[in-house]
Motif scaffolding. Structure first.
Motif, PDB file in Angstrom:
ATOM      1  N   LEU A  39       0.583  -1.133  -0.020  1.00  0.00           N
ATOM      2  CA  LEU A  39      -0.231  -0.224   0.006  1.00  0.00           C
ATOM      3  C   LEU A  39       0.399   1.503   0.115  1.00  0.00           C
ATOM      4  O   LEU A  39      -0.064   1.893  -0.234  1.00  0.00           O
ATOM      5  N   SER A  40       2.151   1.218   0.409  1.00  0.00           N
ATOM      6  CA  SER A  40       2.640   2.239   0.797  1.00  0.00           C
ATOM      7  C   SER A  40       3.315   3.334  -0.742  1.00  0.00           C
ATOM      8  O   SER A  40       3.162   2.510  -1.454  1.00  0.00           O
ATOM      9  N   ARG A  41       3.745   4.570  -0.594  1.00  0.00           N
ATOM     10  CA  ARG A  41       4.261   4.938  -1.764  1.00  0.00           C
ATOM     11  C   ARG A  41       6.166   5.298  -1.608  1.00  0.00           C
ATOM     12  O   ARG A  41       6.263   6.173  -0.327  1.00  0.00           O
ATOM     13  N   PRO A  42       6.867   4.626  -2.111  1.00  0.00           N
ATOM     14  CA  PRO A  42       8.004   4.749  -1.879  1.00  0.00           C
ATOM     15  C   PRO A  42       8.622   5.961  -1.927  1.00  0.00           C
ATOM     16  O   PRO A  42       9.193   7.183  -1.518  1.00  0.00           O
ATOM     17  N   GLU A  43       7.939   6.525  -3.234  1.00  0.00           N
ATOM     18  CA  GLU A  43       8.256   7.768  -3.931  1.00  0.00           C
ATOM     19  C   GLU A  43       7.725   9.401  -3.432  1.00  0.00           C
ATOM     20  O   GLU A  43       8.391  10.204  -3.391  1.00  0.00           O
ATOM     21  N   GLY A  44       6.919   8.437  -2.575  1.00  0.00           N
ATOM     22  CA  GLY A  44       6.737   9.658  -1.676  1.00  0.00           C
ATOM     23  C   GLY A  44       7.600   9.981  -0.366  1.00  0.00           C
ATOM     24  O   GLY A  44       8.059  11.489   0.223  1.00  0.00           O
ATOM     25  N   GLN A  45       8.437   9.334  -0.069  1.00  0.00           N
ATOM     26  CA  GLN A  45       9.979  10.166   0.591  1.00  0.00           C
ATOM     27  C   GLN A  45      10.196  10.947  -0.007  1.00  0.00           C
ATOM     28  O   GLN A  45      12.084  12.094   0.596  1.00  0.00           O
ATOM     29  N   ALA A  46      10.164  11.331  -1.876  1.00  0.00           N
ATOM     30  CA  ALA A  46      11.010  12.732  -1.349  1.00  0.00           C
ATOM     31  C   ALA A  46      10.820  14.108  -1.883  1.00  0.00           C
ATOM     32  O   ALA A  46      10.188  14.142  -1.144  1.00  0.00           O
ATOM     33  N   MET A  47      11.662  15.079  -1.446  1.00  0.00           N
ATOM     34  CA  MET A  47      11.914  16.164  -0.566  1.00  0.00           C
ATOM     35  C   MET A  47      12.673  17.217  -1.172  1.00  0.00           C
ATOM     36  O   MET A  47      14.113  16.932  -1.869  1.00  0.00           O
ATOM     37  N   ARG A  48      12.132  18.227  -1.625  1.00  0.00           N
ATOM     38  CA  ARG A  48      12.548  19.408  -2.140  1.00  0.00           C
ATOM     39  C   ARG A  48      12.368  20.607  -1.089  1.00  0.00           C
ATOM     40  O   ARG A  48      11.358  20.491  -1.166  1.00  0.00           O
ATOM     41  N   ILE A  49      13.651  21.350  -1.259  1.00  0.00           N
ATOM     42  CA  ILE A  49      13.570  22.848  -0.336  1.00  0.00           C
ATOM     43  C   ILE A  49      13.635  23.953  -0.883  1.00  0.00           C
ATOM     44  O   ILE A  49      15.080  23.687  -2.079  1.00  0.00           O
TER      45      ILE A  49
END
Length: 372
Positions: free
Chosen positions: A69-79
């Motif tokens: 169910l999880s979304r590994p791509e959701g770990q992406a982080m932009r500042i």
């Protein structure tokens, strides 16, 4: 031996406790004040850490289902900075699963499946020390007795007063939450700004954070230092007034950044409260706490993870020593409070840097936690 165990609160921590106990063959009653699972929005996405939330799900036998169910791509982080310039753009590797995201509603449904959840059972008081156990008082006037009552009922716990007189205090930082739906179709430019995971923009004593959930839904959080009554004279139910107030607070920031707030349609005020970093209590037979009820701290990704690990470890402690319930709870409390104290210090220090007079502090913290 089958003890009468009640878990007050159907959040991630309480449901994990109930689910691990269920796996070990122990019946448990989950007492939840909400009238139904879908009676209110479940909240935003959660990142579950390998050694915490994911470990708890493994103890519940649910890790494979979570991974599906999880979304590994959701770990992406932009500042970004306030002018909209990209300062950092971290993308997870193809096998990176340290902190994958999952919607709170999906996690709740995953944990709920076989459990006895008693919806609409609002607890108003817990009285330990009665001859037959711990007496639970409900809002409808009914009463019920249990051998163990676990307060997993969050920041304003109704169970906590049975073991501790401490109440949460305001950190000086507040958050106003809004959301955007169907972002890839309705706001494709903003979708590009956010990317696959989250985007954060830091200024002096304020920040804007936008985070993808599943299905094109995005949660946006405006965070800033202010007195608790900062909204005096502002009707928080008036979305247009709140939007205008937030846009003024972030005046001068780049247009695409301000659009994160400008396109919001409803706003929720969420001041950040915490319990003391060293919150402990003298053990009370038949009552304990976990999660935010025990160790409320700034919402920087640790809270739900700690609550779930608390729940799993309490369940395993009970299963390992079923004939001495009190000893099992005491052993759990000692481990939990020591771990929570460490994380409370970490998250409070993190909040000071993420909502700081110097935005460079937030960037330095990111580089420390997630070096490129």
């Amino acid at each position: 031996m089958r003890h009468r165990i009640a878990v007050v609160g159907g959040g991630p921590g309480g449901l994990t406790l109930a689910r691990v106990l269920h796996r070990h063959g122990y019946p448990v009653a989950v007492l939840e004040r909400d009238p139904a699972p879908d009676s209110r929005p479940p909240g935003g996405t959660l990142d579950l850490h390998e050694g915490m939330g994911q470990l708890a799900l493994d103890k519940a036998g649910l890790l494979a289902e979570f991974q599906a169910l999880s979304r590994p791509e959701g770990q992406a982080m932009r500042i970004l900075d306030a002018a909209g310039t990209v300062l950092r753009d971290w993308q997870p590797g193809p096998d990176e699963r340290a902190n994958p995201e999952i919607d709170r509603g999906q996690l709740r449904d995953l944990l709920l499946d076989p459990l006895d959840v008693q919806w609409g059972r609002e607890v108003v008081q817990v009285a330990p020390g009665t001859g037959d156990g711990v007496l639970v008082h409900f809002a409808d006037g009914r009463q019920e007795t249990f051998d163990l009552v676990v307060g997993a009922d969050g920041a304003w716990s109704r169970v906590r007063p049975a073991v501790s007189s401490v109440t949460p205090h305001y950190t000086g930082v507040t958050s106003v939450e809004t959301s955007l739906d169907d972002i890839d179709t309705r706001h494709p430019d903003l979708a590009q700004v956010i990317g696959d995971g989250s985007v954060a923009v830091y200024g002096a004593n304020r920040s804007l954070v936008a985070q993808r959930n599943s299905g094109g839904h995005v949660k946006v959080y405006a965070k800033f230092r202010a007195p608790l009554d900062w909204h005096a004279g502002l009707d928080l139910a008036d979305a247009e007034a709140v939007r205008s107030g937030l846009l003024a607070l972030f005046d001068g920031w780049a247009a695409p950044v301000l659009d994160l707030v400008g396109h919001g349609t409803a706003f929720v005020h969420r001041p950040f409260y915490v319990l003391p970093e060293s919150h402990t209590w003298a053990h009370v037979r038949g009552v304990t706490l976990l999660g935010d009820a025990a160790h409320l701290m700034p919402p920087l990704g640790a809270g739900a993870n700690l609550a779930m690990l608390d729940g799993a470890e309490l369940a395993e402690s009970i299963a390992a020593d079923p004939e001495d319930l009190d000893a099992a709870v005491c052993a759990f409390e000692e481990r939990m409070c020591e771990r929570a104290g460490r994380w409370a210090k970490i998250t409070m220090a993190g909040l000071e840097r993420l909502v700081s007079p110097d935005p460079a502090e937030a960037l330095a913290l990111f580089d420390h936690v997630q070096p490129s």
